[in-house]
Scaffold this motif. Structure first.
Motif, short mmCIF file in Angstrom:
data_model
loop_
_atom_site.label_atom_id
_atom_site.label_comp_id
_atom_site.label_asym_id
_atom_site.label_seq_id
_atom_site.Cartn_x
_atom_site.Cartn_y
_atom_site.Cartn_z
N HIS A 205 5.33 -3.49 -8.93
CA HIS A 205 3.89 -3.44 -8.51
C HIS A 205 3.69 -4.96 -7.48
O HIS A 205 2.61 -4.56 -7.00
CB HIS A 205 3.03 -3.78 -9.66
CG HIS A 205 3.00 -5.21 -10.32
ND1 HIS A 205 4.15 -5.56 -11.18
CD2 HIS A 205 2.16 -6.05 -10.39
CE1 HIS A 205 3.99 -6.75 -11.41
NE2 HIS A 205 2.46 -7.07 -10.89
N TRP B 156 3.99 1.41 -1.10
CA TRP B 156 4.99 1.45 -2.25
C TRP B 156 4.90 0.94 -3.55
O TRP B 156 5.43 1.37 -4.61
CB TRP B 156 6.34 0.69 -1.69
CG TRP B 156 7.05 1.38 -0.51
CD1 TRP B 156 6.54 0.83 0.83
CD2 TRP B 156 7.77 2.40 -0.29
NE1 TRP B 156 7.31 1.31 1.83
CE2 TRP B 156 7.90 2.47 1.20
CE3 TRP B 156 8.02 3.36 -1.06
CZ2 TRP B 156 8.51 3.58 1.90
CZ3 TRP B 156 8.77 4.39 -0.27
CH2 TRP B 156 8.90 4.36 0.79
N ALA B 157 3.84 0.09 -3.88
CA ALA B 157 3.40 -0.43 -4.92
C ALA B 157 2.97 0.68 -6.09
O ALA B 157 3.59 0.12 -7.23
CB ALA B 157 2.32 -1.52 -4.92
N ASP B 158 2.71 1.92 -5.95
CA ASP B 158 2.24 2.84 -7.05
C ASP B 158 3.34 3.40 -7.65
O ASP B 158 3.55 4.19 -8.55
CB ASP B 158 1.10 3.67 -6.40
CG ASP B 158 1.86 4.54 -5.34
OD1 ASP B 158 2.35 4.04 -4.36
OD2 ASP B 158 1.65 5.85 -5.17
N ARG C 13 9.87 11.10 -6.32
CA ARG C 13 8.36 10.52 -5.78
C ARG C 13 8.66 9.73 -4.51
O ARG C 13 8.22 9.49 -3.61
CB ARG C 13 7.75 9.73 -6.95
CG ARG C 13 7.15 10.83 -7.83
CD ARG C 13 6.36 9.91 -9.17
NE ARG C 13 5.34 9.13 -8.73
CZ ARG C 13 5.33 7.88 -9.18
NH1 ARG C 13 6.04 7.50 -10.08
NH2 ARG C 13 4.32 7.08 -8.69
N SER D 70 5.81 1.75 -8.76
CA SER D 70 6.74 0.75 -9.44
C SER D 70 7.33 1.14 -10.63
O SER D 70 6.83 2.02 -11.34
CB SER D 70 5.70 -0.12 -9.98
OG SER D 70 6.04 -0.96 -10.83
N ARG E 202 7.57 10.25 -0.90
CA ARG E 202 6.69 8.94 -0.38
C ARG E 202 7.63 8.42 1.30
O ARG E 202 6.85 7.98 2.28
CB ARG E 202 6.59 7.83 -1.20
CG ARG E 202 5.90 6.55 -0.46
CD ARG E 202 4.35 7.02 -0.16
NE ARG E 202 3.92 7.62 -1.21
CZ ARG E 202 3.26 6.97 -2.35
NH1 ARG E 202 3.24 5.63 -2.51
NH2 ARG E 202 2.85 7.68 -3.37
N GLN F 11 0.94 -1.34 0.11
CA GLN F 11 0.03 0.23 -0.03
C GLN F 11 0.81 1.27 0.02
O GLN F 11 0.53 2.17 -0.45
CB GLN F 11 -0.91 0.08 1.20
CG GLN F 11 -2.09 1.01 1.25
CD GLN F 11 -3.03 0.95 2.39
OE1 GLN F 11 -3.04 -0.03 3.05
NE2 GLN F 11 -3.57 2.03 2.51
#
Length: 415
Positions: free
Chosen positions: A258, A223-225, A316, A227, A320, A221
């Motif tokens: 992802h 980190w996957a975005d 980015r 990718s 994050r 939740q």
């Protein structure tokens, strides 16, 4: 069987030898199998290579992004993982990276060093497959692809009998070069391990090696975005519980995916990771990112910290990371904690992407079952195991190819 296969046409393959008796039968037409075949053939041995795939060298062709990282200039026994870390020394000393380079140059294959001693073909991995096939032809080796192994036995006369979809073959020596379980879509199977067990040899439990990690839902939740973003890191495997393993560290790039983490640093660490253990990531090796914020007049907030981190990480990712790790208060203690966590980001992988994405199989035929000089079984004369099927796993970067060549040559000098 996991070996690769050959470029010989089907018409030629149908012309089976008038005799199915050979001095040496090799199961698997991959890197180790083909190298062993022509080295044994050079000694005057009659040799046949059997493989279930439709052509030779399939895994070679996809290696190194299609350019085949065929060796590493820095190869040392310390670059290999095994229950017996000394086992590989003998074979590696008998056939070195310089020996492989000489063979490549003999065939006029242009190559270059990428990073960290890794040598790649300038053009295509097909050149390495062609090299192996030409050497096999010169040594009168028969390569029979599209040949499924149905059973293996040893007679009282000490001959090996291999029943296949193309008939039965016999030999004085049998070399198992069937590879591991990695990349099953390329035809990998557990045949080599089955043969080892059949003859009473022990197997070190197998697991995917050089493989991406998957992350827990919570970490995904966060980190996957992101990718596709990558950064240079120092990655460490950390043993927990009663395990008495030293911490292993690699400084290379990490890639966010992802489903988790990949990239060279992660693949390297994965071979040393045990389920349940954490990994540590230093996102700013040898740099103090937030120290200037400790000055009395310095502005201290998430924006300032993010701007500082952007000099190290993709924008980015920097944003994050600060958002996920924002201290409760922007005090000296809070900043020091933020700095410390940047250099020791601890993650607990949920698992790995498994054999489907693993570059190698860690574990395999127990090296205590094999003679280090010849790779011959200590229990079964004439039976050899080489390459990935053995419990010797190299680091990322051409080391596993060098083990394939070296173990193949050692066996060929005896088989």
């Amino acid at each position: 069987m996991s070996g690769s296969a050959t470029t010989v046409t089907l018409d030629k393959l149908e012309q089976l030898p008038t005799s199915t008796q050979f001095d040496v039968l090799i199961l698997g037409a991959g890197a180790a199998g083909l190298m062993c075949a022509f080295e044994a053939g050079r000694r005057g041995r009659t040799v046949a290579v059997l493989d279930h795939a439709e052509r030779a060298g399939k895994k070679i062709l996809i290696s190194g992004g299609g350019r085949c990282n065929f060796t590493n200039l820095n190869t040392r026994p310390e670059n290999f993982l095994s229950e017996n870390p000394h086992f590989a020394k003998s074979a590696l000393s008998r056939f070195t990276p310089e020996d492989m380079i000489a063979l490549v140059e003999k065939h006029n294959i242009r190559y270059h060093e990428k990073t960290l001693g890794q040598l790649f073909c300038d053009r295509s991995a097909q050149e390495i497959v062609a090299l192996l096939e030409r050497e096999c032809t010169a040594a009168n080796v028969r390569i029979l692809t599209g040949t499924t192994i149905e059973s293996v036995a040893k007679s009282e006369a000490q001959h090996f009998t291999v029943a296949t979809s193309r008939g039965t073959f016999t030999s004085d020596s049998l070399v198992v070069a069937t590879g591991g379980l990695s990349i099953p879509k390329m035809g990998a199977t557990g045949l080599g391990y089955e043969i080892a067990r059949q003859f009473g040899l022990k197997i070190i439990p197998c697991r995917p090696g050089l493989v991406p990690f998957t992350l827990s839902p919570g970490d995904l939740q966060d980190w996957a975005d992101l990718s596709g973003l990558s950064a240079p890191v120092v990655a460490s495997a950390v043993a927990t519980g009663s395990a008495k393993r030293p911490r292993v560290t690699f400084r290379e790039k990490m890639l966010i995916t992802h489903r988790g983490l990949s990239g060279p640093a992660i693949l390297q660490i994965s071979s040393f990771w045990n389920p349940g253990d954490p990994i540590l990531l230093d996102l700013a090796p040898n740099q103090q990112v937030f120290s200037h914020l400790l000055a009395p007049a310095a502005r201290r907030d998430a924006t300032t910290a993010t701007n500082a981190l952007r000099a190290i990480l993709p924008a980015r990712m920097a944003e994050r990371w600060v958002a996920v790790n924002t201290p409760e208060r922007w005090t000296n203690s809070g900043l020091e904690g933020l700095e410390a966590s940047l250099h020791a980001w601890q993650l607990h992988p949920a698992g790995t992407e498994g054999y489907a994405k693993a570059e190698v199989t860690a574990g395999g035929v127990d090296t205590r079952e094999l003679d280090a000089k010849t790779l011959q079984s200590r229990k079964v004369p004439g039976l050899y195991f080489i390459g990935e099927v053995v419990d010797v796993t190299g680091w990322l970067g051409g080391y596993n190819f060098q083990w394939a060549w070296a173990s193949a040559v050692s066996a060929a000098q005896s088989a």
